[in-house]
Enzyme design. Structure first.
Site, short mmCIF file in Angstrom:
data_model
loop_
_atom_site.label_atom_id
_atom_site.label_comp_id
_atom_site.label_asym_id
_atom_site.label_seq_id
_atom_site.Cartn_x
_atom_site.Cartn_y
_atom_site.Cartn_z
CG HIS A 184 -0.51 -0.25 2.51
ND1 HIS A 184 -1.34 -0.25 3.59
CD2 HIS A 184 0.71 -0.57 2.98
CE1 HIS A 184 -0.64 -0.54 4.66
NE2 HIS A 184 0.60 -0.74 4.32
CG ASN A 185 -0.51 4.39 1.10
OD1 ASN A 185 -1.00 3.61 1.91
ND2 ASN A 185 -1.20 5.37 0.54
#
Lengths: 346, 346, 346
Positions: free
Chosen positions: B244-245
């Site tokens: 994520h991210n």
């Protein structure tokens, strides 16, 4: 969890293994278990001396063992040269899956009119079989699996649920594809023009020999021009990546999370440990074992066991040593200088 | 395996590459092959001097090559500055897939009434397109693929069979998603209360730029708050994990089994070798190459090639050296002492 | 990307966290964001001192923070001992998925007559639920997911799209299975007869405790005889492999691309870094952390942090040192000789 798919007796078991048996042949056998956990209606096996201590106390209905351990067995025995192999053979009798395979096409499955289906084929719910596919006899296509156009699947092969076989793939007989695996996705091929990538259409296919098994979430990519080729009796664990134009020789086994980069050739009877990686465009001869998480970047021409990496240690100890690894060339040079000076003094 | 999807001649090939050509333009071309294996109706290419030996003996209909090798070519030639790029461009002509894409929605597919479908969209058997999805022109959704609510897929993108695009994902144009990949699963985010974990709902999305490719069984997780962002022309191989991210800059390429941990930023024109790993919360500048199975735990601010690990060797040799690795700090300290003593003596 | 599924106010937020609040309770809150990016209708949090600089300039509607930072906050504050935990709890309020779960069975799903469905179950498009399956209350089965015969799924568990649960698997309550994961594929078990492999039917199952999460494209293989057992509150990231007969204790967390080989036991509150590997048949005690891409081949009996490998460096530097690694035993022996000679001289 281990239930017999039908009623079996000790006599059935002995007959299946083709071994002599003394004892109550009518004793029902409802499953297999370890020596320690076996109940009186389960058969156990001794395949490793480490478990001799469990043999003397076992309550199993009978035990598969090598004749040399016959005397230590407190219950009826099934004597066999390779008890682990005997266990493998017996295990098939207790697999509940085959009894559940209903021949025919589930109404929710989509099968192209041009597909050719062998006798006894079972195509399960929401599976898709595309144009020109050829399925041999007794092939099982699990729920949600997709077989792409023009692929061929040999007799008695099984795709578990949610397997993907892309177009133009050739699969042998008695092949087992676990859920989530993908056979024939595009290889990773791009040409760079100095500023960006251009895709190379992957025009080859994948050929899997007979008796291949591919684990959950593993993938075998299709070749760029020629095919990616997996030999007979090759066993591939879960989370394995096999890139385009790789070849793997018969009877090799690849453990979980291992990966083989493009155009590498692996011989027969090779074994890759878990997480091991082979670089692209190299050749590994027959009979090579690579230990877990080792990286091989050059060809290997001599059978044997190969390794890379460092063993685990406490993080505190590791930090000190890892720093020194970065000084290693300097350390070696300083040692050589010291040796030279020392010789000068002597 | 390599068949032309339609009838092509050498003149067509030359025109497609925009190169001059001398010879029989009417010669049919039925596929591409290596110099060594090409038949008289196949075109080959020379992109690597290592194959010059195969050039002189080739039986190909014609060969793509750099003008400097023109004299060595025994068959008609297609001269081009970057023959590998030429091969990539030609390969597209022989891909059998596009010809098979039937526009329209297969009756077994489930498409929400609120989905918006561009012209020429092909939604194949048992695919699912959920509420609010927007598909651009000529998008192909392979059999068994699922596109979650409110996701957007740009023109000419292709989801192969059994792909999963979760909700709220934005996918650019000409993106290719191989079978079994998952775009937009939850990132791995949990808060610990001292005794147990509490899930952090992953409220961000995933944004894939134009011309991205994602390999079989790879996954790109959705962001916790903001989005996970993959730039234009990023090529991602099979079995890759992107947490994520993460952000990945334009034109970068990630080889098989590599992984990028959460919130790490990778620049443009970077390359990760197979099995390479990037720790979380670090930054890799533009133009960095990480070699296979290397682990990077700190940011890199200077373009170049970076590595970790040890090369493979025989297990017997490795065992001796790996033991010494655990003594490395001690070895370095002993060497320093010896140097000091030695200087004292001189 | 981060929208509230329904209208919330700051007063609602404070009530949900059970904290006191001063300010305009009627202020609408439409989502969560970082301190830096939060708009005036979003709530932010401070969980790490590194972001104190963003606190003073934040425009958030309110900030979750520890009382010690209350004075530095320019906007309304929600004081809480563990702001990261508070953020986790709030994040659930903004997850758009639950609102989309329509109870009932989509007409395209295939559910066996013998399956037992709890109240409020949602079975989405083209999902398949096989014979004898038991689904608890409010279980969600995503589009294209397959649940094999006789498996059991506890209350409030969610299978995202294209998940595969094989036959005879037992799944606890509130379990989350991300897309593409496979629970209960066959373990990698074969007996060798000296020339070829014989499959060992994998007769055990998989048991997942309550509150387990499994990431995208991960797999947990079924046991050979007994079960593979994952404890309560175990969090498993994407691309993870868990082999047959592994056990993982409660509250452990396994990061992306890690792998655990067969019959290994991992204790409670353990953490595997990304790409870490555990060999088979070993035991890891409670409270062990393995850092990223480390390989553990022996049991660990003492809590703490463990590592293997070498840090990344420039390839030029690495090449020199990696060559020396192969000479390490020789280096150590030469150093010992030198020390001995030196002592002889003194």
């Amino acid at each position: 969890m281990t239930h017999a798919s039908h009623d079996l007796t000790l006599a059935d078991i002995a007959r299946h293994l083709n071994v002599a048996f003394e004892g109550d042949g009518k004793q029902p056998v409802r499953g297999l278990a370890t020596l320690k956990e076996a109940q009186s209606d389960q058969v156990a096996f001794l395949a490793n001396r480490a478990y001799l201590k469990d043999l003397v106390a076992t309550r199993a209905a009978a035990v598969l063992l090598h004749p040399e351990h016959a005397e230590s067995c407190p219950v009826p025995r099934l004597e066999i040269d390779n008890p682990y192999l005997g266990y493998a053979q017996l295990s098939q009798l207790f697999d509940p899956l085959p009894a559940r395979d209903v021949p025919g096409i589930h109404p929710s499955a989509v099968v192209a009119a041009s597909a050719s289906l062998g006798e006894g084929v079972s195509i399960q719910a929401n599976a898709v079989v595309e144009e020109g596919v050829v399925l041999g006899e007794h092939v099982v296509v699990g729920a949600g699996s997709v077989i792409g156009a023009d692929s061929v699947v040999g007799d008695h092969s099984r795709l578990h649920a949610n397997v993907t076989v892309c177009h133009g793939v050739v699969i042998g007989q008695r092949v087992i594809l676990q859920s989530g695996c993908v056979i024939g996705g595009d290889g990773f091929g791009f040409a760079h023009d100095g500023s960006r990538w251009h895709k190379i259409a992957q025009l080859g296919g994948v050929v899997l020999g007979d008796d291949v098994e591919v684990g959950s979430c593993s993938n075998i990519d299709r070749g760029a021009l020629g095919d990616t080729v997996i030999g007979n009796d090759v066993k591939i664990d879960s989370q394995v990546q096999i890139a385009h134009n790789v070849t793997v020789g018969d009877h090799s086994a690849l453990a979980g999370c291992s990966g083989i980069a493009g155009s590498t050739h692996v011989g027969q009877h090779c074994m890759l440990g878990g997480g091991a990686g082979l670089a692209g465009h190299i050749t590994i001869c027959d009979g090579v074992q690579i230990t877990g998480m080792s990286l091989v970047t050059n060809s290997i021409h001599k059978p044997g066991v190969y390794s890379s990496g460092t063993g685990a240690m406490s993080n505190a100890q590791w930090r000190k040593n890892a720093v020194r690894f970065k000084q290693l060339d300097d350390i070696a040079n300083r040692l050589s200088r010291l040796e030279k000076n020392h010789r000068g003094q002597m």
